[in-house]
Design a protein around this motif. Structure first.
Motif, short mmCIF file in Angstrom:
data_model
loop_
_atom_site.label_atom_id
_atom_site.label_comp_id
_atom_site.label_asym_id
_atom_site.label_seq_id
_atom_site.Cartn_x
_atom_site.Cartn_y
_atom_site.Cartn_z
N GLU A 91 0.84 -1.19 0.00
CA GLU A 91 0.00 0.00 0.00
C GLU A 91 0.88 1.25 0.00
N LEU A 92 0.52 2.24 -0.83
CA LEU A 92 1.26 3.50 -0.85
C LEU A 92 0.74 4.40 0.28
N VAL A 93 1.65 4.87 1.13
CA VAL A 93 1.29 5.67 2.30
C VAL A 93 2.06 6.99 2.22
N SER A 94 1.34 8.10 2.42
CA SER A 94 1.98 9.41 2.35
C SER A 94 1.69 10.23 3.60
N LEU A 95 2.48 11.27 3.79
CA LEU A 95 2.33 12.15 4.94
C LEU A 95 0.93 12.75 5.01
N GLU A 96 0.37 13.11 3.87
CA GLU A 96 -0.94 13.78 3.88
C GLU A 96 -2.05 12.91 4.47
N ARG A 97 -1.86 11.62 4.51
CA ARG A 97 -2.85 10.71 5.11
C ARG A 97 -3.11 11.08 6.57
N TYR A 98 -2.13 11.68 7.21
CA TYR A 98 -2.21 11.94 8.65
C TYR A 98 -2.47 13.41 8.99
N GLU A 99 -2.96 14.19 8.02
CA GLU A 99 -3.09 15.63 8.22
C GLU A 99 -4.00 16.02 9.36
N ASN A 100 -4.94 15.18 9.75
CA ASN A 100 -5.87 15.53 10.83
C ASN A 100 -5.50 14.95 12.18
N ALA A 101 -4.40 14.21 12.26
CA ALA A 101 -3.98 13.61 13.52
C ALA A 101 -3.36 14.67 14.44
N PRO A 102 -3.65 14.63 15.74
CA PRO A 102 -3.07 15.60 16.66
C PRO A 102 -1.57 15.39 16.90
N ALA A 103 -1.07 14.22 16.54
CA ALA A 103 0.36 13.92 16.70
C ALA A 103 0.72 12.83 15.70
N LEU A 104 1.94 12.90 15.19
CA LEU A 104 2.44 11.91 14.25
C LEU A 104 3.83 11.46 14.69
N LEU A 105 3.98 10.15 14.86
CA LEU A 105 5.26 9.56 15.22
C LEU A 105 5.83 8.87 13.99
N VAL A 106 7.01 9.32 13.56
CA VAL A 106 7.73 8.70 12.45
C VAL A 106 8.95 8.02 13.06
N GLY A 112 -5.39 9.33 19.57
CA GLY A 112 -5.26 10.11 18.34
C GLY A 112 -3.90 10.10 17.69
N LEU A 113 -2.90 9.47 18.30
CA LEU A 113 -1.57 9.42 17.70
C LEU A 113 -1.62 8.61 16.41
N ALA A 114 -1.02 9.15 15.37
CA ALA A 114 -0.77 8.40 14.14
C ALA A 114 0.70 8.01 14.15
N ALA A 115 1.01 6.85 13.58
CA ALA A 115 2.39 6.39 13.60
C ALA A 115 2.71 5.65 12.31
N VAL A 116 3.96 5.79 11.87
CA VAL A 116 4.49 5.02 10.75
C VAL A 116 5.93 4.65 11.09
N CYS A 130 20.10 6.38 12.68
CA CYS A 130 20.19 5.07 13.31
C CYS A 130 18.83 4.39 13.35
N THR A 131 18.88 3.11 13.68
CA THR A 131 17.66 2.38 13.98
C THR A 131 17.79 1.88 15.42
N PRO A 132 16.84 2.27 16.26
CA PRO A 132 15.67 3.09 15.98
C PRO A 132 15.99 4.59 16.07
N ASP A 133 15.23 5.36 15.32
CA ASP A 133 15.31 6.82 15.38
C ASP A 133 13.87 7.31 15.41
N PHE A 134 13.51 8.16 16.38
CA PHE A 134 12.12 8.57 16.62
C PHE A 134 11.95 10.06 16.39
N PHE A 135 10.87 10.43 15.68
CA PHE A 135 10.54 11.82 15.38
C PHE A 135 9.05 12.01 15.67
N LEU A 136 8.72 12.84 16.65
CA LEU A 136 7.33 13.08 17.04
C LEU A 136 6.95 14.50 16.64
#
Length: 192
Positions: free
Chosen positions: A26-41, A69-73, A120-126
Motif C-alpha cells: 500500500e502507498l502511504v503518504s504524509l498527507e494521510r495523517y493531516e488531521n492527527a493531533p500527533a504523528l510519530l515517524v 489520536g496518535l498516528a504512527a508510521v 540510526c535504527t531506531p530513530d524517533f521523530f514526534l
C-alpha cells in the motif's frame, strides 16, 4: 555493536513529505495523517538488535497512544542488497511478530531518511498537529544488555505533552542504535 546517535534534527522542523510503499504494497503518504493531533515517524529495520530490544515496547506504546489520536508510521531505509533480512518480506514478518498496528514503509531510495536526517535504527521523530517537530530522541534509557527495563518513558512523556497541547521539554536525549545501512556512495553529508 557500535552505537550511532541520532542527529537531533532541530525542534520545530516541518515534517518532511513522504510517499512510500508499505510492506504489504500500500502507498502511504504524509498527507494521510493531516488531521492527527500527533504523528510519530520511526526509522526501524528487522535485523537491528536495538530495534529487536524495543519492538514489544514500541508496539505497546503506539497501541496505547493510537486510542488518543496518535498516528504512527515506521520506515526502513536500509540497503536490502547488503541486508536482505530488511526486505519488505522481512518487514512484513517483523510487523506481524511484533504486533505493529501501524504501516511499515520501505524507503528504497533512502531519500526520506536523508530528509529526516535519520542516522540510526531506531530513530524517533514526534510531530505535533501542525507537523512541527516536538520531540526527537530516545525511546527510553534501556539498551540491549543494559538490564534497564523497556518502558518508553521518554517518548511516552513527549507524546502525552503533544496530545495534551503542552510543550515538550527541549532537553532531549538522542536515540542510539545501529547506523542506517546506506547504499554505497549514498551516505548523507549531515554526519560531517
Amino acid at each position: 555493536m557500535a552505537e550511532v546517535p541520532s542527529t537531533m534534527l532541530p525542534l520545530g522542523t516541518a515534517a518532511p513529505d513522504f510517499s512510500l510503499p508499505s510492506a504489504d504494497g500500500e502507498l502511504v503518504s504524509l498527507e494521510r495523517y493531516e488531521n492527527a493531533p500527533a504523528l510519530l515517524v520511526m526509522f526501524l529495520c528487522p535485523h537491528c538488535p536495538y530495534v529487536k530490544h524495543l519492538r514489544a515496547g514500541i508496539a505497546a506504546l503506539v497501541k496505547d497512544f493510537q486510542a488518543r489520536g496518535l498516528a504512527a508510521v515506521a520506515i526502513n531505509s536500509n540497503d536490502i542488497e547488503r541486508f536482505p533480512d530488511d526486505s519488505p518480506e522481512g518487514m512484513a514478518e517483523e510487523a506481524s511478530q511484533a504486533g505493529y498496528t501501524f504501516p511499515y514503509l520501505f524507503d528504497e531510495t533512502q531519500e526520506v531518511a536523508k530528509a529526516y536526517q535519520a542516522a540510526c535504527t531506531p530513530d524517533f521523530f514526534l510531530f505535533d498537529g501542525d507537523r512541527r517537530l516536538a520531540y526527537r530522541g530516545q525511546f527510553d534509557g534501556s539498551r540491549p544488555g543494559s538490564g534497564i527495563p523497556v518502558t518508553g518513558e521518554d517518548l511516552r512523556r513527549a507524546a502525552d505533552a503533544v496530545i495534551e497541547g503542552r510543550p515538550v521539554p527541549a532537553g532531549q536525549t538522542p536515540s542510539v542504535g545501529c547506523n542506517i545501512k546506506w547504499k554505497p556512495g549514498n551516505e548523507p553529508d549531515y554526519f560531517g
